[in-house]
Design a protein around this motif. Structure first.
Motif, PDB file in Angstrom:
ATOM      1  N   GLU A  56      20.674 -12.607 -16.809  1.00 36.61           N
ATOM      2  CA  GLU A  56      22.082 -11.775 -16.412  1.00 36.61           C
ATOM      3  C   GLU A  56      21.732 -10.516 -17.376  1.00 36.61           C
ATOM      4  O   GLU A  56      22.142  -9.340 -16.803  1.00 36.61           O
ATOM      5  CB  GLU A  56      23.347 -12.467 -16.492  1.00 36.61           C
ATOM      6  N   ARG A 111      14.003 -17.174  -5.167  1.00 40.44           N
ATOM      7  CA  ARG A 111      14.503 -15.815  -4.768  1.00 40.44           C
ATOM      8  C   ARG A 111      13.464 -15.083  -3.674  1.00 40.44           C
ATOM      9  O   ARG A 111      13.660 -14.343  -2.738  1.00 40.44           O
ATOM     10  CB  ARG A 111      14.736 -14.851  -5.899  1.00 40.44           C
ATOM     11  N   ASP A 173      13.953  -7.153 -10.754  1.00 43.62           N
ATOM     12  CA  ASP A 173      15.257  -7.718 -10.368  1.00 43.62           C
ATOM     13  C   ASP A 173      16.514  -7.111 -11.040  1.00 43.62           C
ATOM     14  O   ASP A 173      17.510  -7.690 -11.411  1.00 43.62           O
ATOM     15  CB  ASP A 173      15.258  -9.022 -10.432  1.00 43.62           C
ATOM     16  N   ARG A 176      19.752  -6.776  -9.566  1.00 41.59           N
ATOM     17  CA  ARG A 176      20.745  -8.290  -9.462  1.00 41.59           C
ATOM     18  C   ARG A 176      21.537  -8.413 -10.764  1.00 41.59           C
ATOM     19  O   ARG A 176      22.403  -9.331 -10.362  1.00 41.59           O
ATOM     20  CB  ARG A 176      19.488  -9.247  -9.349  1.00 41.59           C
ATOM     21  N   ARG A 177      21.348  -7.730 -11.601  1.00 42.81           N
ATOM     22  CA  ARG A 177      22.160  -8.112 -12.879  1.00 42.81           C
ATOM     23  C   ARG A 177      23.516  -7.332 -12.709  1.00 42.81           C
ATOM     24  O   ARG A 177      23.939  -6.343 -13.393  1.00 42.81           O
ATOM     25  CB  ARG A 177      21.493  -7.650 -13.973  1.00 42.81           C
ATOM     26  N   VAL A 178      24.249  -7.787 -11.849  1.00 44.07           N
ATOM     27  CA  VAL A 178      25.675  -7.445 -11.722  1.00 44.07           C
ATOM     28  C   VAL A 178      26.655  -7.903 -12.385  1.00 44.07           C
ATOM     29  O   VAL A 178      27.882  -7.495 -12.509  1.00 44.07           O
ATOM     30  CB  VAL A 178      25.929  -7.200 -10.301  1.00 44.07           C
ATOM     31  N   ASN A 179      26.648  -9.250 -12.880  1.00 44.30           N
ATOM     32  CA  ASN A 179      27.619 -10.215 -13.529  1.00 44.30           C
ATOM     33  C   ASN A 179      27.150 -10.274 -14.862  1.00 44.30           C
ATOM     34  O   ASN A 179      26.732 -11.509 -15.385  1.00 44.30           O
ATOM     35  CB  ASN A 179      27.872 -11.339 -12.617  1.00 44.30           C
ATOM     36  N   ARG A 368      25.369 -20.126  -4.444  1.00 44.14           N
ATOM     37  CA  ARG A 368      25.244 -18.644  -4.035  1.00 44.14           C
ATOM     38  C   ARG A 368      24.150 -17.894  -4.803  1.00 44.14           C
ATOM     39  O   ARG A 368      23.863 -18.385  -5.775  1.00 44.14           O
ATOM     40  CB  ARG A 368      26.531 -18.061  -4.116  1.00 44.14           C
ATOM     41  N   LYS A 369      23.670 -16.807  -4.289  1.00 39.54           N
ATOM     42  CA  LYS A 369      22.856 -16.018  -4.852  1.00 39.54           C
ATOM     43  C   LYS A 369      23.187 -15.679  -6.268  1.00 39.54           C
ATOM     44  O   LYS A 369      22.242 -15.915  -7.165  1.00 39.54           O
ATOM     45  CB  LYS A 369      22.572 -14.636  -4.173  1.00 39.54           C
ATOM     46  N   GLU A 370      24.316 -15.351  -6.644  1.00 37.99           N
ATOM     47  CA  GLU A 370      24.659 -14.986  -8.029  1.00 37.99           C
ATOM     48  C   GLU A 370      24.494 -15.993  -9.216  1.00 37.99           C
ATOM     49  O   GLU A 370      24.458 -16.079 -10.163  1.00 37.99           O
ATOM     50  CB  GLU A 370      25.980 -14.344  -8.088  1.00 37.99           C
ATOM     51  N   ASN A 371      24.535 -17.327  -8.454  1.00 34.67           N
ATOM     52  CA  ASN A 371      24.635 -18.502  -9.364  1.00 34.67           C
ATOM     53  C   ASN A 371      23.320 -19.038  -9.584  1.00 34.67           C
ATOM     54  O   ASN A 371      22.948 -20.032 -10.137  1.00 34.67           O
ATOM     55  CB  ASN A 371      25.330 -19.584  -8.792  1.00 34.67           C
TER      56      ASN A 371
END
Length: 460
Positions: A56, A111, A173, A176-179, A368-371
């Motif tokens: 992340e 992914r 990616d 993808r590092r939004v969280n 989910r994708k973020e997990n």
């Protein structure tokens, strides 16, 4: 990704089969040089819980390049070692950098592969299986014709090639590092030492220090579990993932199949060497049908899963592995029959290789994708705990039965009882595999889905 996993397997095999030679070359005891392997594994376990948080923060591709470059550089440092202590220290550095390569490989394939994840991972597994096959051959040639330093220098050309290919072709990616979570430092200080102590204890249960390490590891792991359940998504490992029926079934399957793989690789060679009088070199060749069975199954997993589904393929493979274990109940009480041994190992290899990859794909489809980074880390931790747990269980039973055996029939009975336990654990694996979803689509079904699932979405 395949080059990275292949290099890791090759390096581990080459080093493991060369420990006695390294002890002689570096003028130390075998018990001391054993830490070349143990230090690597403990460092790997120490870093593994950080995988999700680091992904992340840094991004998968960037983190993979850093770790792979560190693995290659530390290989060069191992080759430059001037003593046993320096070699052990550089192997610990190699474990720190190499510990995250396997989960990140799974993450990137999940992914990118989409619905073809099982097919992609099954083809990717075949070259990885060549590492344990080629390792002893390469190690033998190096130790006979060259310096021991080439055991590590052979990693450099493969590592440089793999890092170059990863830089050029792996998808970036950064978006993808939004969280970005804060590091759960207390959780890390509980989980990582708990895993390290557990792995240490599994190899030293016969000693007072091993029992103390096991007790302390259980206390630390229990404390982490309580904290993680309270912190939920803020925890280093989100244990809420295991509330999913699909993910928990996949994790149980991974724990059991990995544990049975290691337990079988311990029990069967011990039986061949101690009960039947085979030499270590002959035993290595006698175990070859196991790997051949795996190599035969892996390329077909995509077609098998498409035809029989996740549950059908995994449960069928688990049943086949159980049938491949059954002949050892006969062999342990009779004279060794090489035909029965080869057939049993080949069938067991075919069955074991059909369980893991479909269950992994089901687990990734259920989150989910973020997990995905958190799921990858959790599954890899569960996998690594399965090996020492079931191996120690089987080894403890075998050691106890051998200690009370006072005749040849008593020794044969000890191995028979140990194989009965292995057989029962295979029955548990079938039960776990039957809890898996029928298909990827069923695994991905959720009451509320806010965005397309990564396993189902089409990638450009």
């Amino acid at each position: 990704m395949v080059l990275g996993s292949f290099l890791s397997q090759l390096d581990a095999t080459v080093v493991n089969v060369s420990l006695s030679s390294l002890a002689a070359e570096l003028h130390t005891r075998l018990s001391a040089i054993q830490w070349v392997t143990s230090g690597y594994l403990l460092a790997l376990a120490l870093m593994l819980p950080l995988n999700g948080w680091l992904v992340e923060r840094i991004g998968t591709k960037r983190l993979y390049l850093i770790c792979f470059s560190g693995f290659t550089l530390s290989s060069a440092l191992c080759a430059l070692s001037w003593s046993a202590s320096s070699l052990i220290g550089f192997r610990v550095l190699q474990g720190v950098s190499g510990g995250l390569m396997a989960p990140m490989a799974q993450l990137m394939m999940a992914r990118v592969a989409g619905k073809n994840l099982v097919r992609v991972m099954s083809y990717a597994a075949v070259p990885i299986l060549l590492g344990p096959v080629l390792g002893p051959v390469i190690a033998g040639a190096i130790l006979q014709y060259a310096s021991w330093r080439w055991l590590f220098l052979i990693n450099l050309p493969i590592g440089i090639l793999a890092v170059t290919l990863a830089f050029c072709f792996l998808p970036d990616d950064h978006d993808r590092r939004v969280n970005r979570r804060e590091l759960d430092l207390i959780g890390f200080l509980l989980l990582s030492p708990g895993l390290v102590l557990f792995l240490y204890a599994s190899d030293h249960l016969g000693e007072r220090a091993g029992m103390a390490a096991l007790l302390l590891s259980l206390i630390l792991l229990a404390a982490f579990s309580r904290k993680a359940l309270r912190d939920r998504e803020r925890a280093l490992i989100d244990l809420q993932l295991f509330r999913s029926r699909v993910f928990s079934a996949s994790a149980l399957t991974q724990f059991t199949v990995n544990g049975l793989s290691f337990a079988g690789q311990m029990l069967i060679p011990v039986y061949l060497i101690r009960a039947t009088g085979q030499s270590a070199s002959i035993t290595g060749w006698l175990m070859a049908p196991l790997g051949l069975g795996m190599i035969c199954t892996y390329p077909s997993l995509g077609r098998l899963t498409k035809r029989f589904g996740i549950r059908g393929t995994s449960a069928g493979g688990a049943s086949l592995a159980l049938l491949g274990t059954l002949p050892f109940l006969y062999l342990s009480g009779h004279h060794l029959n090489l035909t029965i041994l080869a057939g049993a190992l080949f069938i067991r290899g075919m069955g074991m290789s059909a369980v893991g990859i479909p269950s992994i794909s089901a687990a990734y489809a259920a989150v989910r994708k973020e997990n995905l980074p958190m799921a990858t880390t959790s599954l890899n931790i569960v996998q690594r705990l399965g090996g020492p747990t079931l191996t120690t269980f089987c080894a403890a039973l075998l050691g106890w039965r051998l200690s009370v055996a006072h005749s040849h029939s008593g020794v044969a009975s000890a191995y028979t009882i140990s194989f009965v336990l292995l057989f029962c654990l295979h029955a548990l694996l079938i039960s776990a595999a039957l809890r898996l979803p029928r298909s990827i689509d069923e695994a991905a079904e959720r009451p509320l889905r806010e965005e397309p699932h990564p396993i189902l979405e089409m990638t450009e």
